[in-house]
Design an enzyme around this catalytic site. Structure first.
Site, PDB file in Angstrom:
ATOM      1  N   THR A   1     -30.166 -38.517  15.645  1.00  0.00           N
ATOM      2  CA  THR A   1     -29.207 -38.777  16.731  1.00  0.00           C
ATOM      3  C   THR A   1     -28.137 -37.697  16.677  1.00  0.00           C
ATOM      4  O   THR A   1     -27.568 -37.416  15.621  1.00  0.00           O
ATOM      5  CB  THR A   1     -28.574 -40.176  16.603  1.00  0.00           C
ATOM      6  OG1 THR A   1     -29.600 -41.156  16.712  1.00  0.00           O
ATOM      7  CG2 THR A   1     -27.581 -40.422  17.732  1.00  0.00           C
TER       8      THR A   1
ATOM      9  N   CYS B   1     -19.916 -44.159  18.609  1.00  0.00           N
ATOM     10  CA  CYS B   1     -21.206 -44.859  18.531  1.00  0.00           C
ATOM     11  C   CYS B   1     -21.664 -44.982  17.079  1.00  0.00           C
ATOM     12  O   CYS B   1     -21.184 -44.288  16.198  1.00  0.00           O
ATOM     13  CB  CYS B   1     -22.271 -44.117  19.321  1.00  0.00           C
ATOM     14  SG  CYS B   1     -22.020 -44.157  21.091  1.00  0.00           S
TER      15      CYS B   1
ATOM     16  N   HIS C   1     -29.163 -46.328  18.468  1.00  0.00           N
ATOM     17  CA  HIS C   1     -27.919 -45.606  18.804  1.00  0.00           C
ATOM     18  C   HIS C   1     -27.018 -46.592  19.564  1.00  0.00           C
ATOM     19  O   HIS C   1     -27.122 -46.733  20.778  1.00  0.00           O
ATOM     20  CB  HIS C   1     -28.279 -44.389  19.664  1.00  0.00           C
ATOM     21  CG  HIS C   1     -27.108 -43.541  20.069  1.00  0.00           C
ATOM     22  ND1 HIS C   1     -27.253 -42.283  20.569  1.00  0.00           N
ATOM     23  CD2 HIS C   1     -25.779 -43.767  20.065  1.00  0.00           C
ATOM     24  CE1 HIS C   1     -26.066 -41.769  20.850  1.00  0.00           C
ATOM     25  NE2 HIS C   1     -25.155 -42.652  20.559  1.00  0.00           N
TER      26      HIS C   1
END
Lengths: 163, 211
Positions: free
Chosen positions: A24, A30, A47
């Site tokens: 990611t 996040c 995610h």
């Protein structure tokens, strides 16, 4: 055998058998959640963007909210051959990108809320959180490899660390 | 929220607000740096929050961003965002204004360059907000600015998480400013991103009598 590379976008959720690398890019507030079973040789990543779906279940991507992503990822892992006692989790992310001196702005602290909700959900579902790198004010790029079951975290100006 | 939420006249009104804000911001920047400043016609765009990080460039690019929060009649947040390298050029331009001669960026201490960057961001965003609130006849207060140097994708998480609470689309009022100066090797660009609070756009459209 070469690893299969998977790059997850915002709110994505994915499970892959070894050999796999789950990536990611540029996590801010996040969360990158990894759940893995090194015996069944399988790993998954989500995610996560926000803590709470507030009941908007089904209408939106399941990986978007901590309250939907954590159980869904675990369920998908079990479906794909993982066994519950062997499940382990690692998380990274949840930074606060901007701090305003003297002002409290609710949505700027969403990172901390994401961390809290994700860890609470993992505990409730009995999955051990074995490593985490959360908070702070820097973005993170993460890579999880099934070759060593380690999560590599890159932070701008601070180099690379593995947890 | 998507492109059917607002009619053509409302979208025009939102774009015009962006236009007026940006015009004022460009003037302020131009005065501050004593340089010619160009602006684009603002675009009003609906972008999926899942694709936001690719919308302004490579998600992994390093950017410098200044964030302010405005409370009052029109509740919103604003980000002034620049490629990191171009923010360095802008800091050089500002300090040259102050000290009369150019100081290479590498010789400027971090605290001073951040302070300069914050100040430029503050002036640009305050000018933007002043113009909007003047137009709407509303009062407002602006927070002290926050600054970040990080990956574009990480910075835009702030935008995604605000719009993400309401749905899956973000409404972006996107405008680009460009400073032209003989003193820098290239033009210095900056983007202003306006992030209205939930329901703030309705307030805005009612004030402008298009809702």
């Amino acid at each position: 055998m070469a690893e299969n590379n998977f790059i997850l976008g915002m709110a994505d959720l994915l499970v892959a058998p070894a050999p796999a690398k789950l990536v990611t890019l540029g996590l801010g507030s996040c969360i990158g959640l990894v759940v893995f079973d090194s015996f069944a040789r399988i790993a998954g990543m989500a995610h996560i963007m926000l803590p709470d779906s507030r009941g908007r279940l089904g209408a939106e991507k399941i990986g978007k909210f901590a309250d939907t992503a954590v159980p869904s990822l675990i369920e998908e892992m079990l479906k794909r051959g993982a066994t519950r006692p062997h499940l382990k989790a690692k998380i990274a992310g949840g930074a606060q990108m901007f701090a305003l001196p003297g002002a409290s702005v609710d949505f700027l602290t969403v990172g901390a809320k994401n961390v809290k909700e994700t860890t609470t959900r993992l505990a409730r579902l009995g999955v051990a959180l074995v490593a985490s790198d959360t908070g702070g004010n820097k973005g993170r790029t993460i890579e999880f490899s099934t070759s060593n079951w380690m999560l590599k975290i890159k932070t701008l100006g601070k180099g690379v660390r593995e947890i | 929220m998507d492109n059917t939420t607002f009619n053509a006249m409302q979208l025009d009104a939102i774009r015009e607000v962006g236009n007026i804000g940006t015009g004022n911001a460009a003037t302020a920047l131009s005065k501050m740096l004593s340089c010619k400043t160009m602006m684009d016609v603002p675009a009003v765009e609906f972008v999926s929050i899942y694709e936001l990080s690719q919308h302004y460039g490579d998600p992994m690019d390093t950017v410098a961003a200044v964030f302010v929060r405005s409370v009052g009649g029109f509740m919103c947040s604003l980000i002034f965002i620049q490629p990191e390298e171009e923010s360095h050029l802008m800091v050089e331009l500002l300090l040259k204004q102050q000290f009369g001669s150019k100081i290479p960026f590498d010789e400027i201490p971090d605290y001073m360059s951040d302070s300069a960057l914050t100040e430029v961001g503050n002036i640009v965003l305050s000018s933007f907000l002043n113009a909007i609130n003047l137009l709407l006849g509303t009062q407002h207060q602006i927070s002290v600015p926050g600054v970040a140097h990080d990956m574009l994708s990480s910075v835009l998480d702030v935008v995604a998480s605000v719009f993400g609470q309401m749905g899956e689309m973000a409404l972006l009022i996107k405008t680009e400013l460009k400073v032209e100066s003989a003193d820098t090797v290239k033009d210095v660009r900056g983007n202003i991103i306006l992030i209205p609070d939930p329901d703030a756009l309705e307030v805005l459209l009612k004030k402008l009598k298009v809702m």
